[in-house]
Write a protein that holds these residues in place. Sequence first.
Motif, PDB file in Angstrom:
ATOM      1  N   LEU A  15      18.418  82.031 -92.844  1.00 25.53           N
ATOM      2  CA  LEU A  15      17.364  81.317 -92.110  1.00 25.53           C
ATOM      3  C   LEU A  15      16.666  80.286 -92.988  1.00 25.53           C
ATOM      4  CD1 LEU A  15      15.794  81.612 -89.264  1.00 25.53           C
ATOM      5  CD2 LEU A  15      13.991  82.548 -90.715  1.00 25.53           C
ATOM      6  N   ILE A  16      16.360  80.686 -94.236  1.00 26.75           N
ATOM      7  CA  ILE A  16      15.639  79.770 -95.136  1.00 26.75           C
ATOM      8  C   ILE A  16      16.507  78.569 -95.468  1.00 26.75           C
ATOM      9  CG2 ILE A  16      14.614  79.540 -97.432  1.00 26.75           C
ATOM     10  CD1 ILE A  16      13.757  82.527 -97.114  1.00 26.75           C
ATOM     11  N   ALA A  17      17.802  78.832 -95.680  1.00 29.78           N
ATOM     12  CA  ALA A  17      18.698  77.725 -96.013  1.00 29.78           C
ATOM     13  C   ALA A  17      18.791  76.748 -94.850  1.00 29.78           C
ATOM     14  CB  ALA A  17      20.086  78.269 -96.358  1.00 29.78           C
ATOM     15  N   ALA A  18      18.570  77.240 -93.613  1.00 32.55           N
ATOM     16  CA  ALA A  18      18.699  76.373 -92.446  1.00 32.55           C
ATOM     17  C   ALA A  18      17.411  75.611 -92.124  1.00 32.55           C
ATOM     18  CB  ALA A  18      19.122  77.209 -91.245  1.00 32.55           C
ATOM     19  N   ALA A  22       8.920  71.135 -92.468  1.00 32.88           N
ATOM     20  CA  ALA A  22       7.805  71.928 -92.988  1.00 32.88           C
ATOM     21  C   ALA A  22       7.427  73.012 -91.986  1.00 32.88           C
ATOM     22  CB  ALA A  22       6.614  71.029 -93.275  1.00 32.88           C
ATOM     23  N   ASN A  23       7.587  72.687 -90.706  1.00 27.18           N
ATOM     24  CA  ASN A  23       7.272  73.644 -89.667  1.00 27.18           C
ATOM     25  C   ASN A  23       8.237  74.843 -89.695  1.00 27.18           C
ATOM     26  OD1 ASN A  23       5.254  73.972 -87.803  1.00 27.18           O
ATOM     27  ND2 ASN A  23       6.612  73.455 -86.077  1.00 27.18           N
ATOM     28  N   ASP A  24       9.528  74.556 -89.910  1.00 27.42           N
ATOM     29  CA  ASP A  24      10.521  75.628 -90.032  1.00 27.42           C
ATOM     30  C   ASP A  24      10.127  76.586 -91.153  1.00 27.42           C
ATOM     31  OD1 ASP A  24      11.874  74.335 -88.076  1.00 27.42           O
ATOM     32  OD2 ASP A  24      13.445  73.498 -89.377  1.00 27.42           O
ATOM     33  N   ILE A  25       9.677  76.009 -92.253  1.00 22.14           N
ATOM     34  CA  ILE A  25       9.281  76.827 -93.399  1.00 22.14           C
ATOM     35  C   ILE A  25       8.132  77.762 -93.009  1.00 22.14           C
ATOM     36  CG2 ILE A  25       8.271  76.763 -95.739  1.00 22.14           C
ATOM     37  CD1 ILE A  25      10.842  75.518 -96.121  1.00 22.14           C
ATOM     38  N   LEU A  26       7.165  77.198 -92.293  1.00 17.24           N
ATOM     39  CA  LEU A  26       6.016  78.009 -91.862  1.00 17.24           C
ATOM     40  C   LEU A  26       6.463  79.167 -90.971  1.00 17.24           C
ATOM     41  CD1 LEU A  26       3.138  75.454 -91.100  1.00 17.24           C
ATOM     42  CD2 LEU A  26       3.287  77.146 -92.950  1.00 17.24           C
ATOM     43  N   ASN A  27       7.376  78.861 -90.052  1.00 17.56           N
ATOM     44  CA  ASN A  27       7.872  79.907 -89.155  1.00 17.56           C
ATOM     45  C   ASN A  27       8.593  81.013 -89.929  1.00 17.56           C
ATOM     46  OD1 ASN A  27       6.856  78.717 -86.887  1.00 17.56           O
ATOM     47  ND2 ASN A  27       8.720  77.558 -86.440  1.00 17.56           N
ATOM     48  N   ALA A  28       9.436  80.597 -90.874  1.00 21.26           N
ATOM     49  CA  ALA A  28      10.177  81.575 -91.664  1.00 21.26           C
ATOM     50  C   ALA A  28       9.219  82.454 -92.465  1.00 21.26           C
ATOM     51  CB  ALA A  28      11.151  80.851 -92.592  1.00 21.26           C
ATOM     52  N   LYS A  29       8.190  81.809 -92.958  1.00 22.14           N
ATOM     53  CA  LYS A  29       7.183  82.531 -93.745  1.00 22.14           C
ATOM     54  C   LYS A  29       6.545  83.622 -92.882  1.00 22.14           C
ATOM     55  CE  LYS A  29       4.914  80.381 -97.488  1.00 22.14           C
ATOM     56  NZ  LYS A  29       4.180  79.193 -97.935  1.00 22.14           N
ATOM     57  N   LEU A  72      11.726  80.559-100.228  1.00 23.75           N
ATOM     58  CA  LEU A  72      10.907  79.698 -99.367  1.00 23.75           C
ATOM     59  C   LEU A  72      10.321  78.548-100.170  1.00 23.75           C
ATOM     60  CD1 LEU A  72       9.017  82.262 -97.131  1.00 23.75           C
ATOM     61  CD2 LEU A  72      10.395  80.336 -96.320  1.00 23.75           C
ATOM     62  N   GLU A  73       9.798  78.879-101.336  1.00 24.70           N
ATOM     63  CA  GLU A  73       9.178  77.869-102.184  1.00 24.70           C
ATOM     64  C   GLU A  73      10.220  76.828-102.588  1.00 24.70           C
ATOM     65  OE1 GLU A  73       6.242  77.099-102.920  1.00 24.70           O
ATOM     66  OE2 GLU A  73       6.691  75.613-104.480  1.00 24.70           O
TER      67      GLU A  73
END
Lengths: 344, 841
Positions: A15-18, A22-29, A72-73
Amino acid sequence: MKEKLREVADQARELIAACQTANDILNAKAQYLGKKSLINQLYTQLRDLPEQDKPAFGQLINELRAEVEQLLERRDQELKQATRELHDQTREQDLSLPGCFQPRGSLHPITIIRRRIEDVFIGLGFEIAEGPDIDDEFHNFDALNTPPDHPSRNLADTFYLDNGYLLRTQTSTVQVRTMEKYPPPIHIISPGRCYRNDKPDPSHSPVFHQVEALVVDKGISLADLKDTLQNFAQIMFGPQVRSRIRPHFFPFTEPSAEMDISCVSCKGTGCRICKNSGWLELGGAGMVDPAVFKMLGIDPELYSGYALGVGIERIAMLKYNIPDMRILYENDVRMLRQFSGETG
Amino acid sequence: MRISRRWLGNYIDLPDDNELLIRTLTFSGIEVEAVEELPALPETVLTARILTAEKIPGTDHLMACTVEYGGSNPVQVVCGAPNCRPGMLSVLALPGSVLPQLTIKSAKLKGVESHGMLCSERELGISDTHAGIIELDVNTPLGLPVNDLYELPDTLLDLEITPNRSDLLGYLGIARDLSASLGTPVKFPELLPIAGADCPAIDLKLILEDSENCPRYTARLLTDIRVQDSPQWLKTALIKTGLRPINNVVDITNFVMLETGHPLHAFDYDQLAPVEAGDPQPAIVVRKARPGEEFVALDGKSYVLDDQALVIADGQKASALAGVMGGKDSAISDSTRTLVLESASFNPCSIRATSYKYKISTDSSYRFERHLSPALPVDASVRATELLVRVSGGKVCHALKDAYPEPERALYLALRPRRFTELIGYQLEESAIKSYLEALGCRFVQYGAWQEEPLTDPALIHCHHAEEQKAGKTEFTEIDCDHALYFQIPPHRVDLTREADLLEELARLAGYDRVPQKTAISLIMDRHAHRVQRAIVDHFALAGFYEMTNYSFCDPAQLADLAFPSEELDRILLRVINPQSSNQSAMRISLLPSLLANLSYNLNHGERNLKLMELARVYHRDGDSYTEPLFLTALCTGQAAPEHWQQKAREIDVYYLKGIIESLLGSLNLPVTATGSMPRPWLVDAENLAFYSGDALCASLGRMRSETLERFGIDIHKLKQDIWVVEIPVQNIVEATRGISTEFQPLPRHPSVVRDISFVIGLNIPYGDIQAAIKAVDPSLIQAVSIFDEYHGKQVPAGSRSLSLHLFLQDSEKTLTDERVDQTVASVLKMLSAAWQIKMR
Ligand SMILES: [Zn+2]
């Protein structure tokens, strides 16, 4: 439990690789590290394990959590770096193509020169006074000491209107009106339209523009007039220009003079423009006649003054090398376009 | 510098009116920056003695005291001050006394009755000191009102002394300057010669090594000194000027510094070492510090000096940083019996450098940095010696020791009265010149030929009339000689070195308000009209218009072509009696015919895109009189903006011209408050607009009719372009904008929010109405409404259009919440539905 851990870890990595924004990152977080996240659920399930397995699995979940944080970072930084590169990318474009702008029009050369003259005199401490184009014989002739039988009053020289008024032949009318209204000291210029019954030719026009200066104060002398002329000539035409006055006659000044400046074309050595004299005539001047002062109720024993007048068209022609005054009244935009670069 | 009016009054009779005193000081160049009134205290605040003081059980520090204040019986007072003890004299405020911060009442504290209060200086409002109750000299009479003790009421003045005036850093200097302004004499303290006794056992070796940095050093020896508290008058003087009393010796050096402006220092003689051990006399050596030399200052801080610092040393080590601060070891203490009183002169640069380098700024360094003449130390020393003898009972030993290797010579300056007239602008009588300068301490010497350089020898003054002067003649004309007045400059005025300095003194003392106004401003010019006229023409020129200059005449036949009604022409047209041709036989009543001729001329010369304008007067008969209103008329056709490879050329249309007019009026701070139509025979119906600001018509625009254009020879069949005209009555704008000025508005502290709405609405509803109605929904919140799209097309029913608007919302009080924004947008849509049955897209 071990399997479940591996499953969560694999999903997270994928998921993180995909993540693309910035919004995707927030969701994954939120999905992996938030309050109700998958990893937090694992911690809950830890409770059901036998006591001896708890530390080892706890350790594994901690490691998983740390790994997800790190991934994530890293992905966040990758995305930011990509944006930076895009932002600073060289764009394919032809920088020699013309820019986009609204072209300036222009002021008329008469306005440009009028403003320059005004600004020179304002800088010298003068004020601008204005008066009507249409005036009466008193202000245009009588108050200026013009004899009743003077030829300039003729129909051949002066335009008269059907209401008994005339069109001023010089802006001296404004000087008279100012002296009527204000007590000395007076330091004014009066720019404006003037009218004389001359047929249009290279150096004449029935409608033309003039600027006159008038100074009335204590202790004003011919030397002040010469100072003003010299200041004006140098500011207007350049520091190398010289000026002089020659005796002449005008009804409203005593002594009277004509003003010359050194030829702006040949710098005084003689050429076609100055008719080989090295000098160009600029206008008339003189010390205000005491009779004019008396007529206007100013004590000539207490006050003295000078007046000078120049033609705006003449200065425009000299300054821009315009050979014929009629060009100024044709209003051809091909002529005016040449003055787009002249600031008023 | 803070001074007390009462103390200043000891040296000069002051005007009773404080305002007058303050004005006199300020307008003679000594600006009064602040005034503090010290009001009189009630007569019930008195000197009193504490008879008994007993600790109140169960309290930390409260004492029950019996206090007597003369006359009636002693009273009981509770006091918590740490220094409260039986036998001491202090100040008692009886019940009912109104003090600056509180009113005294009888009260019971911890069960003990208290009938008054023992006071600190702060409680009396005379200083900030609050460490304990006031302690007075034991010989002070009881029952004395404190007003006598502290010289109340008084006024404290904070003066700004400009850096060139070292002479004003003491009361006497201020008094001297005031004396010149007020014309009243200064009462200088009398300085009597001092005879020193022979004291074989007490002597001092004075060695001045560095006379460049210390041009003069004087030392006075006094013995049999009793160091103790100062008398009340001395304490009062110091307290009011903001200094703490320390002991009578230090207080006197401070007092004399404040009085004369000259700092002094006192050393304990017995703490000074001789040059060689065994020498009978200790030494004072004025020298540069030795590199690395240590110095412990009065305040206990120690410094390591370099060889640039000037020190006053004894035979062994530095005892003072010269002119800056004394040393700890040689300071005056209660056991001091013999002292050395220093009064010296130092190089201001040296003092400034030392003060800067060691970051010590004192009342002394402040004064020496501003340059004090070497002629001054002796008077200050004499004054201090006299006070020391009087207050501390000392005895003077020997004559004054005075090291002054190169005495300064008096300066003589020439002043030409005519220069005053030339420079200051009015004539000051010679008698006034002399009396002002003499009040400052200058001495008129004689007349003489002017010399620019100051003289140090009056014999160098030349005058062709020396004999006549000696015979008593004082009035000379400029022709007689160069007619300069020579003055001897007093040593305290180190700032007077040139004629210009003397002229400044005279101008300042005579008062700047005596300087006449030379030329009254006539204000003939209408500067506002001038600016506005230029701005209007410049606006059009920047938008691409070319300025025309046409004759002021017109052809009456052409006015008929414009369909001017003939009765109107008869009424307003002024005809020329002797025209050069029939087409110049009347004065213009409109600029339009000339501009149409210009347009036609330029079209015939191959131009297609033309923007023309003229600013000129038109002429109207008005009964027996006439008017000459100023107009700007513009005529244009073709492209509004030229084609560019990025975008197609934009043709001139009504919105282009509307924009030009709106931006012009906006740039003049003149909001358009209404629009209307301005039908003209030469304009297409319903395609013209008039703009008003209030009642004033500011501009109008319209599209020319084909018929008119054809009459003026413009072939619209060939041109296939619209021709537009703008008319601006310039005088209306000049008058409407007169007095209008931008007024700064505080910037919004909260961000604005933009919301977009789109809806379908009938074509018959004007956007202006929609915009106004939306704003009216919540005027305080909806800051602006702007349209960003209008759409006619398939999805929109006939007779309708879709509009897309930005709403700008802003609350001046707080940041907007989404809820509030949503609510507002909902109210807007509700209003639109109710008013015009809009459909949402
Ligand atoms: Zn020439």
